[in-house]
Write an enzyme that holds these catalytic residues in place. Sequence first.
Site, PDB file in Angstrom:
ATOM      1  N   ASP A 211       0.810  -1.193   0.164  1.00  0.00           N
ATOM      2  CA  ASP A 211       0.085  -0.087   0.159  1.00  0.00           C
ATOM      3  C   ASP A 211       0.944   1.211   0.112  1.00  0.00           C
ATOM      4  O   ASP A 211       1.823   1.316  -0.517  1.00  0.00           O
ATOM      5  CB  ASP A 211      -1.013  -0.029   1.264  1.00  0.00           C
ATOM      6  CG  ASP A 211      -2.350   0.724   0.772  1.00  0.00           C
ATOM      7  OD1 ASP A 211      -2.364   1.708   0.881  1.00  0.00           O
ATOM      8  OD2 ASP A 211      -3.519  -0.146   0.881  1.00  0.00           O
TER       9      ASP A 211
ATOM     10  N   HIS B 165      -3.790   6.143   3.004  1.00  0.00           N
ATOM     11  CA  HIS B 165      -4.679   4.993   2.863  1.00  0.00           C
ATOM     12  C   HIS B 165      -4.037   3.936   3.394  1.00  0.00           C
ATOM     13  O   HIS B 165      -4.875   3.039   3.873  1.00  0.00           O
ATOM     14  CB  HIS B 165      -4.483   4.902   1.109  1.00  0.00           C
ATOM     15  CG  HIS B 165      -5.456   3.768   0.618  1.00  0.00           C
ATOM     16  ND1 HIS B 165      -5.028   2.639   0.625  1.00  0.00           N
ATOM     17  CD2 HIS B 165      -6.578   3.793  -0.027  1.00  0.00           C
ATOM     18  CE1 HIS B 165      -5.994   1.845  -0.024  1.00  0.00           C
ATOM     19  NE2 HIS B 165      -7.100   2.619  -0.385  1.00  0.00           N
TER      20      HIS B 165
ATOM     21  N   SER C 272     -11.462  -1.241  -0.695  1.00  0.00           N
ATOM     22  CA  SER C 272     -10.140  -1.094   0.106  1.00  0.00           C
ATOM     23  C   SER C 272     -10.005  -1.144   1.645  1.00  0.00           C
ATOM     24  O   SER C 272      -9.398  -1.775   2.233  1.00  0.00           O
ATOM     25  CB  SER C 272      -9.089   0.292  -0.189  1.00  0.00           C
ATOM     26  OG  SER C 272      -8.527   0.509  -1.556  1.00  0.00           O
TER      27      SER C 272
END
Length: 673
Positions: free
Chosen positions: A150, A185, A489
């Site tokens: 990520d 994120h 996600s």
Amino acid sequence: MHHTSKITKGLLSTTAVAAALVLPTSTYASLTGFDESNLPTKYIVKFKEDSSTPSTLANSRFFGPRIVQESVLEQLDANQVEKLGDQSIYSIEIDNSKLNQLSNRSDVEYVEVDPPRYLLSETVPWGYTAVNAQLLDDSNAGNRTVCIIDSGYDLAHNDLSGNRVDGTNDSGTGSWSSPGNNNAHGTHVAGTIAAIANTEGIKGVMPNQNVNLHIVKVFNEAGWGYSSSLVKAIQTCADNGANVVNMSLGGSQSSVTEQNALKRIYDQGVLLIAAAGNDGNTAHSYPASYDSVMSVAATDTNNDHAAFSQATDQVEISGPGVAILSTVTVGEGKLSDIYLDGVSQFERGVVPHNRLVQRSGSYTPEPVAGSFTGVLASCDASSGSFVCEDMTNKICLVERIGNQGSGSYPEIDAVQACYDAGASATVVYSNSELPGLQNPFLVDQNDTARMVSVTVDRQFGQELQAYIGQEITVSTELGKDYEYYNGTSMATPHVTGVAGLVWSYYPSCTASQIRNALTKTATDIDVAGRDNRTGYGLVNADAAKEYLAQGCEGSGGTDTNAYVNETRESIPDNNAKGVTSGLNADRSGDSGVVTVDLDISHTYIGDLRVTLTSPDGGQVVLHDYSGGSRNDIQTSYQVDFSGFDSFGVWELKVVDSARRDVGTLNRWSLTFP
């Protein structure tokens, strides 16, 4: 589009615009500025393996074929040349005029587009209990490693800093433990998996600092990369002992190189889990749509399929993915609250709007912070349009008309109606079509409704009707360490966390057996049976553990041939007596070939001897002082006890015959044919 208002005799009459704001169909592209067509085109080239070429050159550290291949690429003016792993595969940029020349070479096996990969988050954790993580203890999680590919992991975050974590940086992305600005994120994903239970913030699916995390940072602040980076990252995960890999990322194009690399890693026993995609359509997203990968869809608090979650024949399972509260980079989050009679309602779920304003042709986040105390008033939406009273200096409570879908963002209509009526803050609650907690984009295109606004679920919104005419407080704060995100996600780490948690109880099971257990025990939602929107259903940690308690292949509780002992026993150090654990088999008849699953934690397995004895005296040595300094015995044995009756107490004896290193018998099981 906006509402028009006219004040008449102290009252405000509002005419609602019937059509919701309609934007391009790709949520990610239209609202975050990501567009694959604007990215540089890269290619993956695979050269044929030439067995006649010497594998190495004398007095050189370079492979012979590699020199020749890189020379070819140099002659064709290829740029950004990057070798992928040990095979003759490169990621390159090359002029279209030279592409055919490269493809037609006799020593080239294939050339394909290196497809972009980007973060699959829409913006936005009730999910912990939704997947029944609260029913399982994660004390065994130290035998599992979860790898997160990520945008990094904020090691400075108090909910993450105490974990057993290390990581790897990919070229160009910077430190894995310092994501950089507007790059939260990966930190959000990690929090869902393993945020620490420390009486503050949130907690993840495995919250007690036991699981091993490895972070591979492949995204910087731009939020996109290439498939070639993922190919390298997945190998890095495997090289660092990963059992489960989380990929909350994807793109629209497949890649042979990527597909082969992922299959190879899956075949080696690593469970791969990826986001199904956020475009709200039926197109496949990759890597989720490869057979070697579990594709994860998103659901909300009411188990309704998220409108943005892609629906395909590859969707395998679902996880909570709407209005998910988790960790973000320290200081980059935003949170809201409602106070009733001075009491915080934060635990009910109060989501600050994801407010976006169009600036210079692109959408930028412009949240409105502040706190407002005022009388709560209702804006009526029962007719299908908004009819608001005079809301001057009041807080507007309004039901959502329509729901966010692919390319459609009607949330602005409710907030604009309240704003035009003079409200100082707005609370939007969910409608009967999607009654769960939502977190839609508030696309205030021309910045005409700048006010504090939040969203709550339908139940809470209806309860707030009792406070009409009373004073309440609505607030939104910036600079927080947590935030609500939406996305497949966010669904993916719920499934990843459950996979790691359940697997930690039965580490001798294989990746494919864990995958099977998760799908077989998922809570069926949406239409009956497997469907393209939610797969086999919502992942269920407790049900998966119970399934595996009957054996790695499971049985749904009907297999009378499987017996398990999960009582943990300390193994005495340097003691010939050792420890003996029993299993009472209530079946009779010939034992046949028995499957023995063994889970022992020990820091030097060469010290150990493990013996299994049947009720009528048959005996087999399973482990005989082998393995040297390696850690732990987590494996299965096929043992032939033909001629011995299965009925009665079976005994497993573990003896440690050397000093210093100690361990524990965690679990063992017998499965009869």
